[in-house]
Design an enzyme around this catalytic site. Structure first.
Site: not given
Ligand code: ACO
Length: 321
Positions: A111, A245, A275
């Site tokens: 990224c 980003h 993204n």
């Molecule tokens: N739909 C419904 N539920 C979901 C989904 C979905 N698509 N995805 C995960 N869940 C569930 C999980 O299983 C979890 O359930 P559980 O509590 O029963 O175990 C719950 O939702 C919470 O999951 P978390 O991972 O804790 O959710 P979080 O609030 O952290 O959000 C996310 C996840 C959106 C991925 C966040 O962590 C994030 O944005 N992280 C940064 C990612 C990023 O920036 N990546 C790119 C960087 S590098 C690049 O660009 C390649």
């Protein structure tokens, strides 16, 4: 002397995939995806190639700059994965554009690829090896996403952005960091069939520990922006835009609040495109440019983070006439 950005372009696949469409085959919902990420829909490649997108956005950037492909001295192509492992996509792109320069390369810095590409371009300008440079970022995230994994595939989209650079003083400062950690975000290589090497069952899909990346990003983005502002002797109020980003609106909002800036200065398009890895910043820049929102002499901060784990931040003065 370094460079000015004199042209921008973008290209998105025609197929729009909404959160509701994903909810028809994944255990997810529009409400979950939107509130956790800010994404409403993304574009996905169907019958287009990545080369098609790269060509379209490059042509748009060249036209916007008033530069002919034959004038380019260097093409830098950022992608996680082109249409082929070999040849590099820059070779195919330059043929289609009619570019004649021998200096071309693909880079894979995830990224942060756009910021790394600007750093490479800066070196060529300073060494007097280039007068006109094309930087293209084109990403097919749909090819490396696991479409059965709701925690990752909902986050990404396909897209491409490009800029044309020419000699000038608009590129003010850059900082890059790499920490070498890979477990939180990586894409395994496709398995070969060599009888002498062990094979794993791991498929070639992107793996991510979202929470750890989130924690890394919210602290790294503000740290890097503050460092470059201090380096340049400017206050957080001075830049017209912070182009971050586009991974998650919560990460962007967190940085904005810590820097005490209004929402208008942190433009967002991930609601429409998701993204798109290294393409997010040049796509956003093109949207601002074509909407007439960038003013001559205005200060811009670009900031990215991603696999590596990397960060990239740079300060630009917008000098396009
Ligand atoms: N739909 C419904 N539920 C979901 C989904 C979905 N698509 N995805 C995960 N869940 C569930 C999980 O299983 C979890 O359930 P559980 O509590 O029963 O175990 C719950 O939702 C919470 O999951 P978390 O991972 O804790 O959710 P979080 O609030 O952290 O959000 C996310 C996840 C959106 C991925 C966040 O962590 C994030 O944005 N992280 C940064 C990612 C990023 O920036 N990546 C790119 C960087 S590098 C690049 O660009 C390649």
């Amino acid at each position: 002397m370094s460079f000015n950005i004199i042209g921008t372009g973008r290209a998105l696949p025609k197929k729009c995939v909404t959160n509701d469409m994903l909810a028809s085959f994944l255990d997810t919902s529009d409400e979950w995806i939107y509130t956790r990420t800010g994404i409403k829909e993304r574009r996905i490649l169907t019958d287009e190639s990545l080369l098609d997108l790269a060509y379209e956005c490059s042509l748009a950037a060249l036209e916007n700059a008033g530069v002919a492909a034959e004038e380019l001295d260097l093409i830098i192509f950022s992608t996680l994965q082109g249409d082929y492992i070999s040849p590099s996509l820059c070779c195919l792109l330059s043929k289609r554009l009619g570019a004649v320069c021998g200096r071309q390369l693909d880079i894979n810095m995830g990224c942060s690829g756009f910021i790394y590409a600007l750093d490479i371009a800066d070196s060529y300008f300073r060494a007097d090896k280039a007068q006109k440079v094309l930087v293209v970022c084109a990403e097919a995230m749909s090819r490396i996403s696991d479409w059965t994994d709701r925690s990752t595939c909902v986050l990404f989209g396909d897209g491409a952005g490009a800029v044309v650079l020419e000699k000038g003083d608009g590129f003010k400062a850059i900082n890059l960091t790499v920490d070498g950690a890979y477990e939180d975000l990586y894409v395994p290589i496709p398995q070969g069939n060599c009888p002498y090497s062990p094979h794993s069952d791991e498929e070639g899909f992107l793996k991510m520990n979202g929470q750890d990346i989130y924690i890394f990003a919210v602290s790294a983005v503000v740290r890097e922006i503050n460092a470059i502002l201090e380096q340049e002797g400017i206050t957080p109020d001075e830049p017209d835009y912070y182009i971050l980003h586009q991974a998650n609106t919560r990460i962007i909002d967190s940085a904005r609040k810590k820097l005490k800036q209004p929402a208008e200065k942190f433009p967002v398009n991930l609601d429409r495109f998701g993204n798109t890895s290294s393409a997010t910043i040049p796509i956003m820049l093109d949207e601002l440019n074509r909407a007439g929102k960038l003013k001559n002499g205005g200060k811009l901060i670009f900031c990215s983070f991603g696999a590596g784990l990397t960060t990239g931040v740079c300060a630009i003065e917008w000098t396009k006439q």
